[in-house]
Design a protein around this motif. Sequence first.
Motif, PDB file in Angstrom:
ATOM      1  N   UNK A 394       0.848  -1.211   0.000  1.00  0.00           N
ATOM      2  CA  UNK A 394       0.000   0.000   0.000  1.00  0.00           C
ATOM      3  C   UNK A 394       0.874   1.248   0.000  1.00  0.00           C
ATOM      4  N   UNK A 395       2.157   1.051  -0.341  1.00  0.00           N
ATOM      5  CA  UNK A 395       3.142   2.137  -0.416  1.00  0.00           C
ATOM      6  C   UNK A 395       3.265   2.896   0.906  1.00  0.00           C
ATOM      7  N   UNK A 396       3.172   2.166   1.983  1.00  0.00           N
ATOM      8  CA  UNK A 396       3.355   2.767   3.313  1.00  0.00           C
ATOM      9  C   UNK A 396       4.755   2.407   3.815  1.00  0.00           C
ATOM     10  N   UNK A 397       5.506   3.423   4.221  1.00  0.00           N
ATOM     11  CA  UNK A 397       6.798   3.176   4.848  1.00  0.00           C
ATOM     12  C   UNK A 397       7.872   2.738   3.862  1.00  0.00           C
ATOM     13  N   UNK A 398       9.046   2.412   4.411  1.00  0.00           N
ATOM     14  CA  UNK A 398      10.188   1.926   3.610  1.00  0.00           C
ATOM     15  C   UNK A 398      10.773   0.692   4.309  1.00  0.00           C
ATOM     16  N   UNK A 399      11.411  -0.184   3.520  1.00  0.00           N
ATOM     17  CA  UNK A 399      11.956  -1.423   4.090  1.00  0.00           C
ATOM     18  C   UNK A 399      13.470  -1.450   3.918  1.00  0.00           C
ATOM     19  N   UNK A 400      14.176  -1.860   4.943  1.00  0.00           N
ATOM     20  CA  UNK A 400      15.636  -1.957   4.854  1.00  0.00           C
ATOM     21  C   UNK A 400      15.983  -3.134   3.929  1.00  0.00           C
ATOM     22  N   UNK A 426      13.254  12.824  -1.495  1.00  0.00           N
ATOM     23  CA  UNK A 426      12.618  11.663  -2.167  1.00  0.00           C
ATOM     24  C   UNK A 426      11.645  10.956  -1.238  1.00  0.00           C
ATOM     25  N   UNK A 427      11.764  11.223   0.051  1.00  0.00           N
ATOM     26  CA  UNK A 427      10.870  10.553   1.008  1.00  0.00           C
ATOM     27  C   UNK A 427       9.681  11.404   1.416  1.00  0.00           C
ATOM     28  N   UNK A 428       9.607  12.613   0.848  1.00  0.00           N
ATOM     29  CA  UNK A 428       8.560  13.562   1.287  1.00  0.00           C
ATOM     30  C   UNK A 428       7.161  12.984   1.092  1.00  0.00           C
ATOM     31  N   UNK A 429       6.933  12.362  -0.061  1.00  0.00           N
ATOM     32  CA  UNK A 429       5.597  11.787  -0.345  1.00  0.00           C
ATOM     33  C   UNK A 429       5.256  10.713   0.685  1.00  0.00           C
ATOM     34  N   UNK A 430       6.267   9.933   1.087  1.00  0.00           N
ATOM     35  CA  UNK A 430       6.024   8.855   2.062  1.00  0.00           C
ATOM     36  C   UNK A 430       5.641   9.441   3.403  1.00  0.00           C
ATOM     37  N   UNK A 431       6.308  10.519   3.764  1.00  0.00           N
ATOM     38  CA  UNK A 431       5.999  11.157   5.060  1.00  0.00           C
ATOM     39  C   UNK A 431       4.573  11.716   5.039  1.00  0.00           C
ATOM     40  N   UNK A 432       4.190  12.283   3.878  1.00  0.00           N
ATOM     41  CA  UNK A 432       2.823  12.825   3.753  1.00  0.00           C
ATOM     42  C   UNK A 432       1.797  11.691   3.799  1.00  0.00           C
ATOM     43  N   UNK A 433       2.116  10.622   3.097  1.00  0.00           N
ATOM     44  CA  UNK A 433       1.160   9.477   3.027  1.00  0.00           C
ATOM     45  C   UNK A 433       0.911   8.908   4.415  1.00  0.00           C
ATOM     46  N   UNK A 434       1.957   8.789   5.218  1.00  0.00           N
ATOM     47  CA  UNK A 434       1.801   8.179   6.547  1.00  0.00           C
ATOM     48  C   UNK A 434       0.988   9.097   7.455  1.00  0.00           C
TER      49      UNK A 434
END
Length: 467
Positions: A394-400, A426-434
């Motif tokens: 669901x494109x939430x978060x990032x994985x190591x 590059x992570x801005x969208x992810x921060x907004x999505x969360x």
Amino acid sequence: MEKKEDETLHVAMFPWLAMGHLLPFLNISKLLAQKGHKVSFISTPRNIERLPKLPPNLSSSITFVSLPLPPIPNLPPSSESSMDVPYINQQSLKSAFDLLQLPVTEFLRRSSPDWIIYDYTSHWLPPVATELGIKKAFFSLFNASALCFMGPPSSLIEDARTTPDDFTVVPPWIPFESDVVFRYHEVARYVEKTEEDVTGISDSVRFGYSIGESDAVFVRSCPEFEPEWFVLLRDLYQKPVFPTGFLPPPVSEDHEDDGDATWARIKEWLDKQRVNSVVYVSLGTEASLPREELAELALGLEKSKVPFLWALRNEPTRSEPLIPDGFEERVGGRGMVHVGWVPQVKILSHESVGGFLTHCGWNSVVEGLGFGRVPIFLPVLNEQGLNTRLLRGKDIGVEIPRNERDGRFWSDSVADTVRLAMIDDAGELKRTKVKMMKGLFGNRDENILYVDELIDYMKSKGSSHVG
Ligand SMILES: C[C@@H]1O[C@H](OP(=O)(O)OP(=O)(O)OC[C@H]2O[C@@H](n3ccc(=O)[nH]c3=O)[C@H](O)[C@@H]2O)[C@H](O)[C@H](O)[C@H]1O
């Protein structure tokens, strides 16, 4: 006999001996009590002692039923929870747990609740409840997609999957496209590591009977987040399946001194950090990493140059130091390490915390997303890998990034992933999505509507118990 609208229920709660189970069972107990119902919370002395104190207005509605746990051979006498016992001895803890069958039966016979809500380890409980005429519900602390991956009760009891590779593919009972599968290393590491099964029954079979012989299944999630999985689950189980919502934990509003010296020390450090600047690191109460991986994680946090608060579990019977010598001196005031229990929900609620490097245990997922903290996934065991696939799908978060076969990861990839989540454009969208997930995962008024439906269902089934 149907309960009238205004009548109260008496519900017994019987969670598995793990903080990741005891806490959500207590949270739903509090919600039932707030709605005027009576709860008997069954566990063992040390586990009850560890639970957060009840708010005064609920202490008359929730009764703790303390049943001594028989001693576990070759383990310290105070071992009562999965966090007191090394992973390889978990089956011994389950053996001791199974010896609670007699005192639990006696309690149920005497107190005659309308319902008992139980966990996956209590495969022996359904026939006891049936014989006493008590309605019984399996409460899953695992989400719907993980339950679907595990399969219908019949497949759990006769699981044809035996090798790690078997768990890396979508099972035949899932009729649609899905990436909710394990990576090879997420299974291989733990298949051989558990002790010879002293209980004579596997976790999979425990799940199979606990689910198969229940009158209903309650799932800690919501159809809005997992629509297709709830539809499939009802088909697989062929019985009533109710979402409880995410059960966002209560946050004590006052962050002021509550006599918790650990919180005071952590809060003092957090208060000095910029808003959203800190990554909180915790791998839950059961997971542990080999020393070389802990070292890579430490070095990665150091290289990231991102402020971090690392809560390291006090692992039973682990002798070597958990983190590399001199680490805390090198990172200076930019990082804080605490070995032992921390008030995780308070930490996640603090405005300085912006991200959460997590093993993806479902409680942590709910808590982190409930506060809009960007998750950085490092799944270790149990169904954490499945949770990670669900969220990443669901494109939430990032994985190591990790080696597919052996799960190894390196400090540079830790540093890069932490910076992507916390700092990089590059992570801005992810921060907004969360941040957009806060309402769904964290809104208590919205989530409690699911518990209302659950209570209506339980009342409608009332009780026809004897005695
Ligand atoms: C359901 C299942 O329970 C297990 O829980 P585990 O303890 O590993 O992790 P969480 O589910 O995050 O649960 C841990 C719970 O303990 C709390 N906590 C933990 C450490 C601490 O120092 N202080 C705290 O307050 C935390 O806030 C959370 O509520 C398995 O992983 C499984 O994968 C998970 O889905």
